[in-house]
Enzyme design. Structure first.
Site, PDB file in Angstrom:
ATOM      1  N   ASP A 358       0.836  -1.195   0.000  1.00  0.00           N
ATOM      2  CA  ASP A 358       0.000   0.000   0.000  1.00  0.00           C
ATOM      3  C   ASP A 358       0.878   1.255   0.000  1.00  0.00           C
ATOM      4  O   ASP A 358       1.868   1.338   0.735  1.00  0.00           O
ATOM      5  CB  ASP A 358      -0.891  -0.023   1.248  1.00  0.00           C
ATOM      6  CG  ASP A 358      -1.756   1.199   1.376  1.00  0.00           C
ATOM      7  OD1 ASP A 358      -2.633   1.396   0.526  1.00  0.00           O
ATOM      8  OD2 ASP A 358      -1.549   1.967   2.345  1.00  0.00           O
ATOM      9  N   GLU A 394       1.798  -0.472  -5.002  1.00  0.00           N
ATOM     10  CA  GLU A 394       0.867   0.595  -5.342  1.00  0.00           C
ATOM     11  C   GLU A 394       1.742   1.837  -5.491  1.00  0.00           C
ATOM     12  O   GLU A 394       2.195   2.402  -4.489  1.00  0.00           O
ATOM     13  CB  GLU A 394      -0.181   0.797  -4.245  1.00  0.00           C
ATOM     14  CG  GLU A 394      -1.188   1.872  -4.614  1.00  0.00           C
ATOM     15  CD  GLU A 394      -2.159   2.194  -3.487  1.00  0.00           C
ATOM     16  OE1 GLU A 394      -3.328   2.445  -3.779  1.00  0.00           O
ATOM     17  OE2 GLU A 394      -1.734   2.208  -2.314  1.00  0.00           O
TER      18      GLU A 394
END
Length: 745
Positions: A358, A394
């Site tokens: 993330d 990401e």
């Protein structure tokens, strides 16, 4: 001291890293990194009493000591002593029981309580004083304790599926939301690790055709204060409290009652069952921030142990490139050590097959900004354990220069937001604009072609100079192609809503993106419009066409759980706090849902049996005299190769892609894939000689609700009618292949 001193063998050496290291009897050492702490107490819970042991040794920033009695099931915590200076970024207060950052189990799942804050707060979890003193009230009775767990587990000869990247199809799912309403999963297992391991679930995933399940965070988490004020929870789990322990609330009630060991073992059982079904397990992990947030947040672990060591501070101010108020400091050796140890733990002790990071741009930041050669990224990529699993970034955060798509080093793959945006624009927002304005010169085909061919414009931008022609350090599979994800509209909602409906989130619909690039097909919401039958038929066709675009493009496709059955979130495009029917997959499937699922399965089968759709290298322009699977050619409706003027023409809304078969393989088929958002049905001419002229069959037509309705006989005409808003795939027999039915595996 002489080498044969009698106490030498009985005295373990100082630990080289944090954590608990004990033998079967619970004897060994414990260490924690807290360079600025004056002292650390190890607190062990026995019944209702707490026994404290001062860690006597301090070396290299580690507080450590010998320990006994630390057997599985033992609950423990830490108390840190040091200066109280919030303005300077230090929050030491011994009244707060802190978690061991390296603990592999936690005592229970808890909501955010006022006693977790280092200062006195009101009922709304806001500070009572602008310049507060540390709270004098001890919180040990309410705290989440760390728990010792054992290594023993019956893996039953578990083997990793080891799916090659070019064969990988990701399926992003939430442990709870995927099975919470599943009728074939026993009630007590719904919404749990055990539920995801149930044969009804693993069989479904196998039959769908995906290879790898990417799970939203399962690290133990804690809700943010603003959600607690609203009576909501962080359903997605992007608010990590412990980087080693699984979230207890995702386990069955029986496992939660039995304790941390049972929760961990249920998690391992889930992984073992998915592996037995041939499915990889990828974990979404959050190493850019924690549940402690920024200024004013709770002291759960790192903030109380040594805030200045673990969080990125500037003269006492929390630096925020994550949008959460604070940022873990990737420049810190202790943060790097924590991240690497956590990753190794999940691979070695839980057998997971990879990670999706993330806000991964944060992990590559230093004082100069993002660096592809950041020590932490290099350490992950070269670690002997981690380099054997899938690594997915990401590639952005909310800081300066936060967009880094294509900027990560090999072997990282990356979520490709350009693919999402360009595919949505082609199928949705450009069409909506043309419908409303009548201006046909909107859109074009250039961006779609770039995404279909692997996004080399992004993935090769950091290649070193002087590479051999046609060579790159990256491969098309490094592009994680997606049209939807947990964050944003579902596939169904992209065709139903043009405006987000996030009122349930309690932020007056201000949260969530407004850049959805969606199209409601003439009527906002599920309420039937002036022509409900036609509207619904067009919406379903667009959904099938977008899925076909995703699954037939070069790169690694990622499906979002439920998109294959038309899941809706009722227009909520930021359902992170909706632990209810808005987010949970609805398994009451009607005929349209079942037909969509069969279409997805058919497309995945098509992808699997035609190797040219999974090329390991970026595609080369096709040579009609020497066709091979690593090539691509582009055509218009006229059957002619596209020239420069055609590529630049914004009024072109049909693109035909030729993907040649592997040369010399008997039974192989070339594929002609046609994408059309033209407002009318278009007669498409087959490419003329010297392009392939073999026997042709229709393998897919997204204009059809049921792919079983495809014509069984070969196409006799050299013209194919492509319906508006559809994808058609034609199989053309390669030279020397009399029958195109023999498939390549």
């Amino acid at each position: 001291m002489p080498a044969d001193h009698p106490d030498r063998a009985a005295t373990p050496a100082a630990p080289s890293s944090p954590g608990l290291s004990v033998d079967a009897a619970g004897r060994g050492t414990f260490a924690v990194a807290a360079p600025r702490a004056e002292a650390i107490d190890l607190c062990v819970r026995h019944g209702g009493t707490e026994r404290r042991q001062r860690l006597r040794h301090i070396e290299g920033g580690l507080h450590w000591d010998h320990v006994t009695g630390m057997i599985p099931g033992t609950q423990y915590g830490l108390r840190a002593h040091g200066p109280w200076d919030p303005a300077g970024g230090q929050f030491f207060t011994s009244t707060r029981l802190l978690q061991d950052p390296w603990a592999r189990g936690v005592s229970h799942s808890s909501s955010l309580l006022s006693s977790f804050f280092p200062v006195e707060v009101d009922a709304m979890l806001d500070r009572l004083d602008e310049d507060p003193l540390p709270s004098s009230t001890d919180n040990s009775q309410e705290a989440v304790w760390s728990v010792v767990v054992g290594d023993a587990f019956d893996w039953q000869d578990d083997l990793r599926p080891i799916v090659d990247w070019d064969a990988t199809v990701l399926y992003e799912a939430h442990v709870k939301g995927f099975t919470r309403r599943h009728p074939d999963v026993p009630t007590e297992q719904r919404g749990t690790y055990a539920g995801l391991a149930h044969p009804a679930v693993t069989t479904y995933l196998q039959e769908l055709g995906v290879t790898s399940v990417e799970l939203l965070p399962i690290h133990a988490a804690m809700d943010e204060a603003h959600l607690t004020r609203l009576g909501l929870t962080n359903y997605w789990g992007y608010s990590t409290m412990s980087f080693f322990a699984p979230e207890p609330s995702l386990a069955t009630a029986a496992a939660q009652r039995a304790g941390a060991q049972a929760v961990l073992d249920e998690d391992r059982t889930m992984v073992r069952a998915l592996h037995a079904a041939g499915l990889e397990v990828i974990l979404d992990v959050v190493y850019n921030h924690t549940a402690e947030g920024g200024a004013g947040g709770p002291s759960l672990s790192l903030r109380g142990l040594d805030n200045l060591e673990y969080y990125w501070m500037d003269h006492g101010t929390f630096q925020d490139v994550t949008g959460t108020g604070g940022t873990l400091d990737p420049r810190s050796v202790h943060v790097m050590d924590l991240v690497l140890a956590s990753l190794r733990h999940w691979v070695q002790e839980v057998h997971v097959d990879g990670f999706r990071f993330d806000l991964a741009a944060t992990l590559g930041r230093d004082d100069r900004g993002f660096r592809a050669d950041h020590p932490l990224l290099r350490a992950i990529a070269t670690d002997p354990v981690l380099r054997e699993v899938k690594l997915i970034a990401e590639p952005w955060d909310v800081g300066t220069d936060g967009w880094q798509t294509g900027g990560f080093p090999a072997p990282f793959a990356e979520w490709n937001d350009a693919f999402r945006n360009d595919v949505r624009a082609f199928w949705l927002s450009d069409r909506a604009h043309r419908e409303r304005t009548g201006d046909d010169a909107v859109g074009g085909i250039r961006d779609l072609a770039t995404r279909l061919s692997g996004s080399s414009d992004l993935l090769t931008r950091n290649d070193p100079p002087a590479l051999p022609e046609g060579r790159s350090l990256r491969s098309p599979w490094a592009s994680i192609n997606y049209v939807t994800a947990h964050d944003g509209f579902t596939l169904r909602d992209l065709t139903v809503y043009e405006h987000k409906r996030n009122e349930a989130n309690g932020e007056d619909n201000r949260d969530g993106t407004s850049d959805n690039r969606s199209w409601n097909h003439g009527h906002e919401s599920e309420v039937p419009g002036p022509d409900p039958t036609r509207t619904e038929e067009l919406r379903r066709r667009t959904g099938r066409s977008m899925l076909a675009t995703l699954l037939l493009a070069s790169g690694t496709p990622m499906l979002t759980a439920g998109d294959e059955i038309g899941r809706t979130q009722q227009g909520n495009n930021n359902a992170y706090c909706q632990d209810n029917e808005i987010s949970w997959v609805d398994w009451s499937l009607d005929d349209q849902a079942l037909e969509l699922r069969e279409s997805v399965s058919r497309i995945l089968h098509l992808r699997g049996e035609h190797p040219q759709l999974r090329a390991p290298h970026f595609l080369r322009p096709a040579d009609p005299e020497h066709l091979d699977a690593g090539q691509v050619a582009w055509f218009g409706a006229e059957g002619d190769p596209l020239d420069h003027e055609s590529w630049m023409d914004p009024s072109r809304h049909l693109l035909a892609m030729l993907r040649p078969a592997i040369r010399g393989r008997s039974g192989a088929e070339h594929l002609l894939v046609i994408f059309s958002t033209d407002s009318r049905d278009v007669p498409v001419q087959m490419p003329r000689a010297p392009w392939p002229q073999g026997t042709t069959r229709v393998l897919l037509d997204t204009a059809l609700e049921r792919q079983d309705d495809l014509p069984a006989s070969p196409v006799l005409e050299r013209t194919v009618i492509v319906r508006s808003g559809s994808v058609v795939v034609l199989g053309i027999a390669a030279d020397g292949a009399e029958e195109p039915s023999e498939r390549l595996s």
